[in-house]
Motif scaffolding. Structure first.
Motif, PDB file in Angstrom:
ATOM      1  N   ARG A 155       0.868  -1.178   0.000  1.00  0.00           N
ATOM      2  CA  ARG A 155       0.000   0.000   0.000  1.00  0.00           C
ATOM      3  C   ARG A 155       0.910   1.235   0.000  1.00  0.00           C
ATOM      4  O   ARG A 155       1.856   1.337   0.771  1.00  0.00           O
ATOM      5  CB  ARG A 155      -0.865   0.004   1.256  1.00  0.00           C
ATOM      6  N   GLY A 156       0.617   2.175  -0.902  1.00  0.00           N
ATOM      7  CA  GLY A 156       1.429   3.386  -0.982  1.00  0.00           C
ATOM      8  C   GLY A 156       2.486   3.322  -2.061  1.00  0.00           C
ATOM      9  O   GLY A 156       3.080   4.339  -2.396  1.00  0.00           O
ATOM     10  N   ASN A 157       2.731   2.151  -2.602  1.00  0.00           N
ATOM     11  CA  ASN A 157       3.719   2.030  -3.672  1.00  0.00           C
ATOM     12  C   ASN A 157       3.029   1.831  -5.019  1.00  0.00           C
ATOM     13  O   ASN A 157       1.888   1.366  -5.088  1.00  0.00           O
ATOM     14  CB  ASN A 157       4.650   0.847  -3.401  1.00  0.00           C
TER      15      ASN A 157
ATOM     16  N   GLU B 215       8.168  -5.884  -5.764  1.00  0.00           N
ATOM     17  CA  GLU B 215       9.492  -6.507  -5.793  1.00  0.00           C
ATOM     18  C   GLU B 215       9.426  -8.026  -5.652  1.00  0.00           C
ATOM     19  O   GLU B 215      10.396  -8.648  -5.246  1.00  0.00           O
ATOM     20  CB  GLU B 215      10.389  -5.897  -4.703  1.00  0.00           C
TER      21      GLU B 215
ATOM     22  N   ASP C 240      10.263 -13.506  -3.653  1.00  0.00           N
ATOM     23  CA  ASP C 240       9.968 -12.271  -2.920  1.00  0.00           C
ATOM     24  C   ASP C 240      11.284 -11.561  -2.652  1.00  0.00           C
ATOM     25  O   ASP C 240      12.074 -11.979  -1.804  1.00  0.00           O
ATOM     26  CB  ASP C 240       9.269 -12.642  -1.600  1.00  0.00           C
ATOM     27  N   GLY C 241      11.548 -10.478  -3.410  1.00  0.00           N
ATOM     28  CA  GLY C 241      12.801  -9.731  -3.263  1.00  0.00           C
ATOM     29  C   GLY C 241      12.802  -8.910  -1.986  1.00  0.00           C
ATOM     30  O   GLY C 241      11.776  -8.368  -1.575  1.00  0.00           O
ATOM     31  N   ALA C 242      13.964  -8.816  -1.359  1.00  0.00           N
ATOM     32  CA  ALA C 242      14.090  -8.081  -0.093  1.00  0.00           C
ATOM     33  C   ALA C 242      13.868  -6.597  -0.310  1.00  0.00           C
ATOM     34  O   ALA C 242      14.497  -5.991  -1.185  1.00  0.00           O
ATOM     35  CB  ALA C 242      15.469  -8.307   0.503  1.00  0.00           C
ATOM     36  N   THR C 243      12.991  -6.023   0.507  1.00  0.00           N
ATOM     37  CA  THR C 243      12.660  -4.611   0.362  1.00  0.00           C
ATOM     38  C   THR C 243      13.893  -3.730   0.502  1.00  0.00           C
ATOM     39  O   THR C 243      14.017  -2.725  -0.189  1.00  0.00           O
ATOM     40  CB  THR C 243      11.624  -4.217   1.436  1.00  0.00           C
TER      41      THR C 243
ATOM     42  N   ASP D   6       5.140 -14.348   1.200  1.00  0.00           N
ATOM     43  CA  ASP D   6       4.911 -14.499   2.639  1.00  0.00           C
ATOM     44  C   ASP D   6       3.692 -13.778   3.216  1.00  0.00           C
ATOM     45  O   ASP D   6       2.947 -14.368   4.003  1.00  0.00           O
ATOM     46  CB  ASP D   6       6.170 -14.136   3.433  1.00  0.00           C
ATOM     47  N   ALA D   7       3.486 -12.518   2.857  1.00  0.00           N
ATOM     48  CA  ALA D   7       2.397 -11.778   3.511  1.00  0.00           C
ATOM     49  C   ALA D   7       1.042 -12.426   3.214  1.00  0.00           C
ATOM     50  O   ALA D   7       0.192 -12.582   4.099  1.00  0.00           O
ATOM     51  CB  ALA D   7       2.392 -10.319   3.073  1.00  0.00           C
TER      52      ALA D   7
ATOM     53  N   VAL E  48      -0.169  -8.155   6.517  1.00  0.00           N
ATOM     54  CA  VAL E  48       0.948  -7.215   6.602  1.00  0.00           C
ATOM     55  C   VAL E  48       1.030  -6.417   5.306  1.00  0.00           C
ATOM     56  O   VAL E  48       0.785  -6.940   4.220  1.00  0.00           O
ATOM     57  CB  VAL E  48       2.256  -7.996   6.828  1.00  0.00           C
ATOM     58  N   ASN E  49       1.377  -5.136   5.426  1.00  0.00           N
ATOM     59  CA  ASN E  49       1.510  -4.293   4.241  1.00  0.00           C
ATOM     60  C   ASN E  49       2.832  -4.605   3.545  1.00  0.00           C
ATOM     61  O   ASN E  49       3.849  -3.975   3.799  1.00  0.00           O
ATOM     62  CB  ASN E  49       1.448  -2.820   4.633  1.00  0.00           C
ATOM     63  N   ASP E  50       2.801  -5.589   2.682  1.00  0.00           N
ATOM     64  CA  ASP E  50       3.993  -6.034   1.963  1.00  0.00           C
ATOM     65  C   ASP E  50       3.563  -6.313   0.528  1.00  0.00           C
ATOM     66  O   ASP E  50       2.371  -6.435   0.243  1.00  0.00           O
ATOM     67  CB  ASP E  50       4.514  -7.322   2.630  1.00  0.00           C
TER      68      ASP E  50
END
Lengths: 264, 286
Positions: free
Chosen positions: A14-16, A22, A42-45, A197-198, A241-243
């Motif tokens: 959310r927000g991106n 990613e 899932d790439g690391a933020t 994951d989320a 989770v926001n991911d």
């Protein structure tokens, strides 16, 4: 014979913007000597070039970038080394700033990875085989019930698993050595879900609460906006989770697809 | 709903404010480093700003992401209007600015130069510099909190869903302007930490530097045994919220329940580690 029909749903944090998602997801039909393949990552933020890294991993696994690896530790290690080289030598990096070069050299990236191959779809014992590094999860669902979850991760364990595929060469052998493998038999009407994951964490909680409602909802997703509406709602309720989130659904049926759906 | 859980994104950026003591005593040598407290503190602040820029650098051909608004306010010697007071510690294109978006910060260091390692190592590296070491005059800490608080108040009002502002006070001395404008240091801190977003109250952390090589106390859960002004700083410091407790434990600190955002008698490398722990907000990154 079983046929496959797959669809990928995704949503950025959310927000991106969409371009900032990613995760990675890829699928490829059966090719000589092996069955259809599916993968999510899932790439690391906080990594550098994480979207590229996640995308290169899934594309490589399904065979879009050279020979795909067998599902064995040695083969995966050799393959991941090649993907690392391609990531490091990406021609786009010629335009990198000092900060970007510094981050690529000192931090690099990292991604959880889940790859799956379907085998013997024309034979007597169709099945899936999968490899996992980290907390992206495969759910094998039959008649609204989970037949198998791989890897088995409890809701409270998500986010704490350190496994994945790094861009740095030094840690690669050790991390690939921690890869987990599993397989399972398939039947007409089964569904496989591959989730980062989320989303997977939310699924594990929702499955305990009301499995029929959960799996009916996910089986019925028929448009990207329906998926995003679901994600928005669960985030707003504090359940997800926001991911970045990704869900790949693979449907197995005896009858081949009769039409192609294009969402506009 | 649990507080201090919001992750940073461009629509919900975080806010980090550093209050930098530039009083006269910051001229003292810092342990065996051969550098002054002021030089060590400036180096640590520059390092943490670089850290934040690096974290927000995600891809080639993409700008540094606006994950944070950052303010550095110095108190003691002023550079722009010589004398004692509080001012933005930014120079060059950012001179006089309060809170600056991270992408703009990344674009405008005052210099890029060879800097020594933060640890006592015989290495150095070229790195961007935003803050230079300065020292002189007394320690107007209340005024610094008042000035920073005004910026924090406006920011929190504009970002109601963000992780709450984090204010880190780096000092080596005792406040010299309490009461200021009719309010004591405790009052000013209470006002600052009463500023909230929906995710929690503003966090106020204190880092007390020591020129001597004495035992460091990091994230204490109890003021007992802290020499003056430790107990006062302990009372003023916010409890560490769960994500920062996790950060600290990952870094090897034995963090007990009730631990406060206080580091006492810290050396140079500890200062940077404490800043890293105190400015890392929740993230799903591994």
């Amino acid at each position: 014979m079983l046929h496959t029909r797959q669809v990928v749903f995704y949503a950025p944090k959310r927000g991106n913007a969409d371009a900032e998602w990613e995760d990675g997801a890829a699928a490829a039909p059966a090719q000589a000597g092996r069955g259809p393949r599916f993968a999510v990552a899932d790439g690391a933020t906080q990594g550098f070039g994480s979207a590229r890294w996640a995308q290169q991993l899934v594309a490589g696994f399904v065979g879009d970038q050279g020979a795909p690896p067998d599902l064995a530790v040695d083969a995966l290690h050799h393959w991941a080394s090649d993907v690392q080289e391609r990531w490091r030598d990406d021609p786009r990096l010629s335009g990198a700033t000092d900060l970007q070069r510094l981050k690529q050299a000192t931090v690099g990236s990292f991604a959880t990875f889940l790859g799956c191959e379907l085998r013997d779809l024309t034979g007597p014992r169709p099945r899936w085989a999968a490899v996992a590094l980290g907390d992206a999860v495969l759910f094998h669902v039959r008649e609204h019930r989970v037949v198998a979850q791989f890897p088995r991760i409890a809701p409270e364990e998500f986010g704490s698993n350190p496994d994945g595929v790094p861009t740095g060469a030094a840690a690669l052998a050790e991390l690939i050595g921690r890869a987990r493998f599993a397989d399972g038999d398939l039947a007409d009407g089964d569904l496989l879900y591959l989730a980062t994951d989320a989303f997977a964490q939310w699924v594990t909680v929702a499955d305990r609460r009301d499995p029929r409602a959960l799996w009916s909802t996910l089986a019925g997703l028929d448009h990207p906006e329906a998926f995003r509406g679901l994600v928005r709602g669960r985030r707003a309720a504090g359940e997800m989770v926001n991911d970045d989130v990704t869900l790949m659904r693979v449907r197995l049926e005896r009858s081949p697809a009769t039409h192609l759906v294009v969402c506009l | 709903m649990e507080k201090y859980r919001q992750s940073v994104s461009r629509s919900e950026p975080g806010c980090v404010v550093i209050l930098l003591d530039r009083s006269d005593s910051m001229k003292l040598a810092w342990g065996r480093t051969g550098a002054s407290l002021a030089e060590g503190a400036a180096l640590a602040v520059n390092n943490i700003l670089l850290d934040m820029c690096i974290k927000a650098t995600t891809e080639v051909n993409a700008p540094v992401r606006h994950y944070f608004d950052v303010g550095i306010f110095s108190y003691g010697a002023r550079l722009t209007d010589p004398g004692e007071g509080v001012e933005s510690a930014f120079g060059g294109a950012l001179a006089g600015r309060g809170l600056v978006p991270l992408p703009e910060l990344a674009e405008h260091p005052v210099a890029v130069r060879e800097e020594p390692s933060i640890d006592v190592m015989p290495v150095s590296a070229r790195m961007p510099v935003w803050v230079d070491p300065v020292h002189g005059y007394r320690t107007p800490m209340c005024q610094a909190i008042a000035v920073a608080g005004a910026h924090v108040f406006d920011w929190a009002a504009a970002h109601p869903d963000s992780f709450p502002p984090i204010v880190v006070n780096i000092t080596d001395g005792m406040v010299t302007d309490s009461p200021y404008d009719g309010a004591t240091l405790e009052d000013w801190v209470r006002r600052l930490t009463s500023i909230e977003t929906n995710d929690g109250a503003t966090l106020f952390f204190n880092v007390f530097l020591s020129p001597f090589e004495v035992t460091e106390i990091v994230f204490p859960s109890d003021p007992t045994g802290l020499p003056a002004p430790g107990p006062d700083l302990f009372a003023l410091s916010s409890p560490l919220p769960p994500p920062m407790v996790d950060n600290a434990r990952v870094d090897g600190y034995d963090v007990r329940p009730g631990a406060r955002g206080l580091a006492f008698n810290v050396g140079r490398s500890t200062l940077l580690r404490v800043l890293q722990i105190g400015t890392r907000v929740p993230d799903r990154a591994r």
